[in-house]
Structure formats: C-alpha cells, structure tokens
Design a protein around this motif. Structure first.
Motif, PDB file in Angstrom:
ATOM      1  N   GLU A   1       3.114  -5.334  -1.606  1.00 15.93           N
ATOM      2  CA  GLU A   1       2.624  -6.000  -0.397  1.00 15.93           C
ATOM      3  C   GLU A   1       3.572  -5.735   0.776  1.00 15.93           C
ATOM      4  O   GLU A   1       3.129  -5.466   1.903  1.00 15.93           O
ATOM      5  CB  GLU A   1       2.478  -7.498  -0.641  1.00 15.93           C
ATOM      6  CG  GLU A   1       1.278  -7.850  -1.499  1.00 15.93           C
ATOM      7  CD  GLU A   1       1.241  -9.320  -1.909  1.00 15.93           C
ATOM      8  OE1 GLU A   1       0.163  -9.786  -2.297  1.00 15.93           O
ATOM      9  OE2 GLU A   1       2.303  -9.980  -1.858  1.00 15.93           O
ATOM     10  N   ASP A   2       4.872  -5.777   0.514  1.00 21.09           N
ATOM     11  CA  ASP A   2       5.854  -5.453   1.557  1.00 21.09           C
ATOM     12  C   ASP A   2       5.686  -4.011   2.023  1.00 21.09           C
ATOM     13  O   ASP A   2       5.742  -3.714   3.223  1.00 21.09           O
ATOM     14  CB  ASP A   2       7.281  -5.656   1.034  1.00 21.09           C
ATOM     15  CG  ASP A   2       7.612  -7.118   0.773  1.00 21.09           C
ATOM     16  OD1 ASP A   2       6.874  -7.995   1.277  1.00 21.09           O
ATOM     17  OD2 ASP A   2       8.599  -7.381   0.050  1.00 21.09           O
ATOM     18  N   ALA A   3       5.461  -3.101   1.060  1.00 20.21           N
ATOM     19  CA  ALA A   3       5.306  -1.683   1.401  1.00 20.21           C
ATOM     20  C   ALA A   3       4.055  -1.455   2.245  1.00 20.21           C
ATOM     21  O   ALA A   3       4.081  -0.698   3.223  1.00 20.21           O
ATOM     22  CB  ALA A   3       5.235  -0.844   0.127  1.00 20.21           C
ATOM     23  N   VAL A   4       2.962  -2.118   1.890  1.00 22.85           N
ATOM     24  CA  VAL A   4       1.709  -1.960   2.632  1.00 22.85           C
ATOM     25  C   VAL A   4       1.832  -2.531   4.041  1.00 22.85           C
ATOM     26  O   VAL A   4       1.254  -2.006   4.992  1.00 22.85           O
ATOM     27  CB  VAL A   4       0.551  -2.617   1.849  1.00 22.85           C
ATOM     28  CG1 VAL A   4      -0.685  -2.781   2.720  1.00 22.85           C
ATOM     29  CG2 VAL A   4       0.213  -1.770   0.622  1.00 22.85           C
ATOM     30  N   THR A   5       2.605  -3.586   4.189  1.00 22.94           N
ATOM     31  CA  THR A   5       2.841  -4.144   5.527  1.00 22.94           C
ATOM     32  C   THR A   5       3.545  -3.133   6.422  1.00 22.94           C
ATOM     33  O   THR A   5       3.214  -2.974   7.598  1.00 22.94           O
ATOM     34  CB  THR A   5       3.690  -5.429   5.422  1.00 22.94           C
ATOM     35  OG1 THR A   5       2.986  -6.389   4.631  1.00 22.94           O
ATOM     36  CG2 THR A   5       3.950  -6.021   6.798  1.00 22.94           C
ATOM     37  N   ILE A   6       4.497  -2.411   5.852  1.00 25.10           N
ATOM     38  CA  ILE A   6       5.248  -1.419   6.629  1.00 25.10           C
ATOM     39  C   ILE A   6       4.420  -0.161   6.860  1.00 25.10           C
ATOM     40  O   ILE A   6       4.397   0.409   7.951  1.00 25.10           O
ATOM     41  CB  ILE A   6       6.560  -1.055   5.891  1.00 25.10           C
ATOM     42  CG1 ILE A   6       7.450  -2.289   5.759  1.00 25.10           C
ATOM     43  CG2 ILE A   6       7.307   0.057   6.635  1.00 25.10           C
ATOM     44  CD1 ILE A   6       8.604  -2.102   4.783  1.00 25.10           C
ATOM     45  N   SER A   7       3.728   0.304   5.820  1.00 25.15           N
ATOM     46  CA  SER A   7       2.970   1.557   5.883  1.00 25.15           C
ATOM     47  C   SER A   7       1.547   1.293   5.376  1.00 25.15           C
ATOM     48  O   SER A   7       1.265   1.468   4.195  1.00 25.15           O
ATOM     49  CB  SER A   7       3.666   2.622   5.024  1.00 25.15           C
ATOM     50  OG  SER A   7       2.933   3.819   4.996  1.00 25.15           O
ATOM     51  N   PRO A   8       0.639   0.861   6.276  1.00 27.13           N
ATOM     52  CA  PRO A   8      -0.672   0.360   5.835  1.00 27.13           C
ATOM     53  C   PRO A   8      -1.747   1.413   5.603  1.00 27.13           C
ATOM     54  O   PRO A   8      -2.868   1.053   5.258  1.00 27.13           O
ATOM     55  CB  PRO A   8      -1.079  -0.559   6.994  1.00 27.13           C
ATOM     56  CG  PRO A   8      -0.429   0.051   8.193  1.00 27.13           C
ATOM     57  CD  PRO A   8       0.853   0.654   7.714  1.00 27.13           C
ATOM     58  N   HIS A   9      -1.446   2.701   5.787  1.00 30.08           N
ATOM     59  CA  HIS A   9      -2.502   3.711   5.754  1.00 30.08           C
ATOM     60  C   HIS A   9      -2.569   4.534   4.474  1.00 30.08           C
ATOM     61  O   HIS A   9      -3.435   5.390   4.334  1.00 30.08           O
ATOM     62  CB  HIS A   9      -2.355   4.675   6.941  1.00 30.08           C
ATOM     63  CG  HIS A   9      -2.539   4.014   8.271  1.00 30.08           C
ATOM     64  ND1 HIS A   9      -3.715   3.420   8.634  1.00 30.08           N
ATOM     65  CD2 HIS A   9      -1.676   3.848   9.302  1.00 30.08           C
ATOM     66  CE1 HIS A   9      -3.591   2.916   9.861  1.00 30.08           C
ATOM     67  NE2 HIS A   9      -2.365   3.155  10.276  1.00 30.08           N
ATOM     68  N   VAL A  10      -1.641   4.320   3.532  1.00 28.26           N
ATOM     69  CA  VAL A  10      -1.606   5.155   2.329  1.00 28.26           C
ATOM     70  C   VAL A  10      -2.567   4.575   1.291  1.00 28.26           C
ATOM     71  O   VAL A  10      -2.300   3.526   0.696  1.00 28.26           O
ATOM     72  CB  VAL A  10      -0.179   5.256   1.760  1.00 28.26           C
ATOM     73  CG1 VAL A  10      -0.168   6.124   0.503  1.00 28.26           C
ATOM     74  CG2 VAL A  10       0.763   5.843   2.812  1.00 28.26           C
ATOM     75  N   VAL A  11      -3.696   5.256   1.079  1.00 34.00           N
ATOM     76  CA  VAL A  11      -4.757   4.741   0.227  1.00 34.00           C
ATOM     77  C   VAL A  11      -4.282   4.592  -1.220  1.00 34.00           C
ATOM     78  O   VAL A  11      -4.628   3.622  -1.901  1.00 34.00           O
ATOM     79  CB  VAL A  11      -6.001   5.654   0.324  1.00 34.00           C
ATOM     80  CG1 VAL A  11      -7.036   5.284  -0.724  1.00 34.00           C
ATOM     81  CG2 VAL A  11      -6.615   5.569   1.713  1.00 34.00           C
TER      82      VAL A  11
END
Length: 541
Positions: A258-268
C-alpha cells in the motif's frame, strides 16, 4: 560518422517539436533509420513487431490515467522481454527528475542525458553506448542462448580486459548467479561491491541473496534501512512485501505494498499483487480499490488481461455487490476482443454472479463453458484454472474438473505437479477423484519412462531427455525418474556434444537426489561420470 549509418533508433516522446529536434540531431550524427512513438503504448506496440539498436526515451511521457513515465516503460519492456539485453535505452531527463530517478531505479537505462543538450553530447553518448555494448555483447549473447554459466565466464574475461567496467560486470555476474540459484556466490559478489560501491541496488541484491537463503529477519532489517534512505526505491518495497509474505506476515506485506502504490500508483503488476493480497487477508475494500485501479489502468495497456475483470468480479461478489459485478462483466464483454481466454474469464465471472443469485443450474452451465474454453486458452494463470477446478467440484462437475486439471498437468510449461493436482481434489473432500487422478498421472509417467527407454535404444538421445523432462515435471521428487534423467543427459552430452544448459539441468537434478537421499550408492558414480564428461570437453570442474 559513417559507422552509425546502420543503426536504427526509436524516439519515444509525446512532444512533436522535441521529436523533430532529436531526428535532426540524429541525422547530423549520420543516423537516418529513425522511427517515432508518441506514448508508452505506441512504443510497446512497435517493439512487439520489430527491434531497434537504440531507444531514446523522454522520461516525462505525459499525465493521466494511461500515462507511464520512461522508467516504468523500461521496466515493462524488460519484464515482458520486448528488448534484448544489448538494446541501448537512453533516458532523456531534466536535472531535477534525474536526481530523483537515478537513485531509485533498480533497472537502469544504458545512460541518462540531461536536457537541454547539443548534437555533440547526443552523438558522444551514443558512441559511448555502442562501445560499451560491444564489450558486453559476448556475455549478452550467451545469456540469450540460456548459457548462464558461460555468460559468467565471459564477464570475468571481459572484466580483466576492461577494469574500468569492473563494477558493471560484477553486477551482471551477481544477477547471473542469482538466476542460477547460486545464492552464496551472488552474496559474496555484493559484499565485495559494498566496499567500493554502496549503491542502493547493491544493498537490494544482497537482500535478495539473503531472502533466497531464507534469512528473513536479516532481509527485513536490511530493506527497512534501504527504504528509509531511499524512499522511492520501489523494488525494495516489492521484495520487503515478499519477505513478509514468506514469514506469514500478510498484514505487514499488504501495508508495504500500500505504501509502494501510494508512491508509485501506475504499476499494474504491483496493484494486481496488492489486490490479491488484500483479498486473501479478508480486506475486501482494499482488494476492490486495487482491482478497480488495475482494470482502469490496464484498459490503456498493451498487456491487458481478462483475468483482471475476473478478480474484480470475484471481489464484488464476495462483497455481495451484484450490480457492480454485473457492470464489470458487461465491460469485459464489450471492451475485450473475443477468444478462448476472454470466453473462459467471461464464463467464470458469469458463474460467480449466478451463484450469488442462487441460480445453481445457470452457474453449472457457465462453468462447463469455462472448462471447455480453458482447454483451448493460452496463458491463463494457474491460480485461475485451479479456482475453476474448485468451482467445478463444488458444483458436482467432476468430469470438467478432472479434464481441466489433467490439461494443466500435461502442459509443457506447466508448474503443476501430480502432488499439487491431487491435493486440490483431496482438499475438496474428493478422495475418490484424487486417487484416480494420481493413478492416471503415474501411468503417464510410466509411459514416458518406457518411451524414453525406447528412444535411447534407437539413438534418439534428445528425445529421451525431453520425455524424461516431462516425466520429472509431473513428479519432481520421483527418484527412478531423476536417475533416468541424469543418465539420459549424460548420454546426450557424451554422444552429441557439450551443452551448458543441459549440464546445468544435470547438476540441479543431482542436487535434488542428494537432498532426498544423500547416501544413495549411485550418487558418487554419477558424479564421477559427469566429471569425466567435463574432462572430455575440457570443461573446468
């Protein structure tokens, strides 16, 4: 620069004036084979059809739902193997972006060029990249052939000739050792590099070697420090989440992603993984948010997968939200091209909706359709097909369940063994089907053993090795098959010549035998035979 006339270049940039400027610069550098891509999607479509020597890519490829930056494009291209290791990828960035990207990128481009730049700077960087490619090419070509041990040796030889590139060759050697499963060899390379190049990717590589050795506490500590010092180093988040999963800490793993997606939200790929992790941990709200983002973002991707819709439907059904789930199913039917994969995913989704509505007959009909389509589909995930088997068993579609499972087991590149297949039926409480399936697979393995023996007698050594590889894939710990396979590989190496990839398979099979029965009387003899074969071809033991 006449030596550049044969180079082909792809410019990836949404700005038409910048594309024109780059084209003019390349012409001045005697490069005339130039094509354009205005977005990541355009570049991917073009690279699926042809290859280029050089890719010049703007880092900022635009904003919006479908936008990827240049770094994400590079990672997609390498993940899906759309560029060869020797393809030159040069990122064009502003100084501000360069400072953020260069420390956070695990997969680095061949070079960065800071804007603005002159034709002399561009031609100089291209010349430098071409020179570097020539030095690394022997190792890259061996990697492309699957000869990883040979690539390691090529790296050592080239490193001795080009000491200024020692760190780059050491990094490649470490990655090759990781691919070979030589964790301690890779670990030593990274430890040696820490003394002179304590870069983020060195710390990540070392953490990977510790992870493969199941030293999970050390991995967690090392990656915690790495992320604190490099908060945008996304590969560190991915490995840390994987490490938490391996430790059975699902909630911590989900939090890291969740932390990673917050920083980089476009990697499917990361969003898919987060959705799956959230679903398994019972956080249906988080799973729904992630899978919705996957469906939205993948709509503009060249790597669109109908399974994304299945995952979202499954989540919404679990939530009890039939109207939204029906909408996702309609979107799948409307927006995805037909074919066996889409039909299987459509039918699985429709079956879940019928089950939610209590319409068991309609659900069973759709599951029958899904089983038929799955038999013709290519590339459906093992997870989805096992889920289909479980649904068929739940709905008393025994024949369909057995058929789907057997096709999985029999696929050449399948990762499903007899033990795993039987376990699915046992967990469903169907001991009768599990026993029958297990016997059927055992019969297949026996037939493969007999076919391999027949091919050996007729001198078809490669055919015998192939047959035994298929038998071993179905029953990885089957000792008679392991010994037969080692002996067949030895025969092929001795009769038809040395093949490094085949030799690596033999070594791995001996390792498995030793792990199962370290005192087996045939082990020493086979080891001696292998060393004699190495000596025959002048291969260092």
């Amino acid at each position: 620069m006449p030596e550049n006339s044969n180079l082909s270049v792809l410019i990836v940039d949404p700005n038409p004036s910048m594309r024109g400027n780059l084209h003019n610069m390349l012409n001045q550098a005697a490069i005339s084979k130039v094509e354009y891509a205005v977005s990541a999607g355009t570049a991917i479509r073009l690279l699926t059809k042809k290859s280029f020597d050089i890719i010049l890519c703007e880092y900022d490829l635009g904003s919006g739902t479908e936008a990827q930056d240049g770094q994400q494009l590079l990672e997609d291209l390498r993940h899906h193997e759309l560029v060869k290791p020797w393809t030159i990828f040069i990122m064009l960035t502003s100084e501000a972006i360069h400072g953020k990207v260069v420390s956070a990128a695990e997969l680095s481009p061949s070079d960065y060029i800071l804007k603005p730049f002159t034709v002399d700077v561009l031609s100089g960087r291209i010349a430098r990249a071409i020179e570097r490619r020539a030095i690394f090419l022997p190792a890259y070509q061996l990697m492309d052939k699957g000869d990883l041990q040979g690539a390691v040796k090529a790296c050592l030889a080239a490193e001795a000739k080009h000491p200024r590139l020692a760190a780059d060759f050491a990094r490649l050697r470490a990655e090759l050792q990781l691919s070979l499963g030589h964790w301690q060899d890779a670990q030593q390379i990274y430890l040696d590099m820490l003394a002179t190049r304590p870069m983020a990717w060195v710390h990540l590589g070392l953490a990977r070697t510790l992870f493969e050795q199941q030293r999970h506490e050390e991995v967690a500590e090392a990656l915690g420090v790495l992320i604190e010092q490099n908060p945008r180093f996304m590969a560190a988040y991915d490995l840390l989440a994987q490490n938490h999963e391996a430790m059975g800490q699902q909630l911590q793993a989900k939090k890291i992603l969740e932390d990673a997606v917050t920083i980089s939200p476009h990697v499917v790929r990361r969003l898919r993984r987060l959705g799956g992790m959230a679903f398994e941990s019972g956080d249906i709200g988080a799973a729904e948010r992630s899978y919705k983002q996957v469906v939205i973002k993948a709509k503009y991707s060249e790597f669109r997968d109908p399974e994304d819709h299945v995952n979202l439907v499954k989540t919404l059904v679990k939530k009890g939200d039939a109207p939204q789930a029906s909408g996702v199913l309609r979107d799948m039917e409307r927006s995805l091209r037909g074919g066996a994969n889409v039909e299987a995913c459509r039918a699985i989704s429709a079956a879940m909706l019928h089950e939610l509505a209590g319409n068991d007959l309609a659900a069973a009909h759709e599951l029958q359709q899904a089983a038929s389509a799955a038999g013709m589909a290519q590339g459906l995930s093992t997870r989805l097909k096992i889920g289909l088997v479980q649904s068929c068993l739940k709905n008393n579609l025994d024949d369909a369940a057995a058929e789907v499972m057997m096709k999985m087991v029999n696929e050449t590149d399948s990762s499903v063994s007899m033990e795993q297949a039987v376990d699915v039926f046992e967990k469903a409480g169907r001991h009768d089907l599990a026993k029958g399936l297990g016997q059927q697979i055992k019969n297949q393995v026996q037939e493969l053993l007999e076919d391999a023996a027949g091919k050996t007698e007729s001198g078809e050594f490669k055919g015998a090795v192939f047959m035994l590889r298929q038998a071993l894939r179905r029953t990885p710990g089957n000792m008679p098959v392991l010994f037969a396979s080692v002996e067949a590989i030895l025969r092929q190496l001795n009769m038809l010549g040395w093949e490094p990839v085949l030799a690596e398979q033999l070594v791995e099979q001996l390792r498995v035998i030793r792990k199962i029965d370290p005192t087996h009387p045939k082990l020493e003899s086979l080891k001696n035979q292998y060393e004699a074969t190495q000596h025959k071809y002048g291969i260092a033991t």
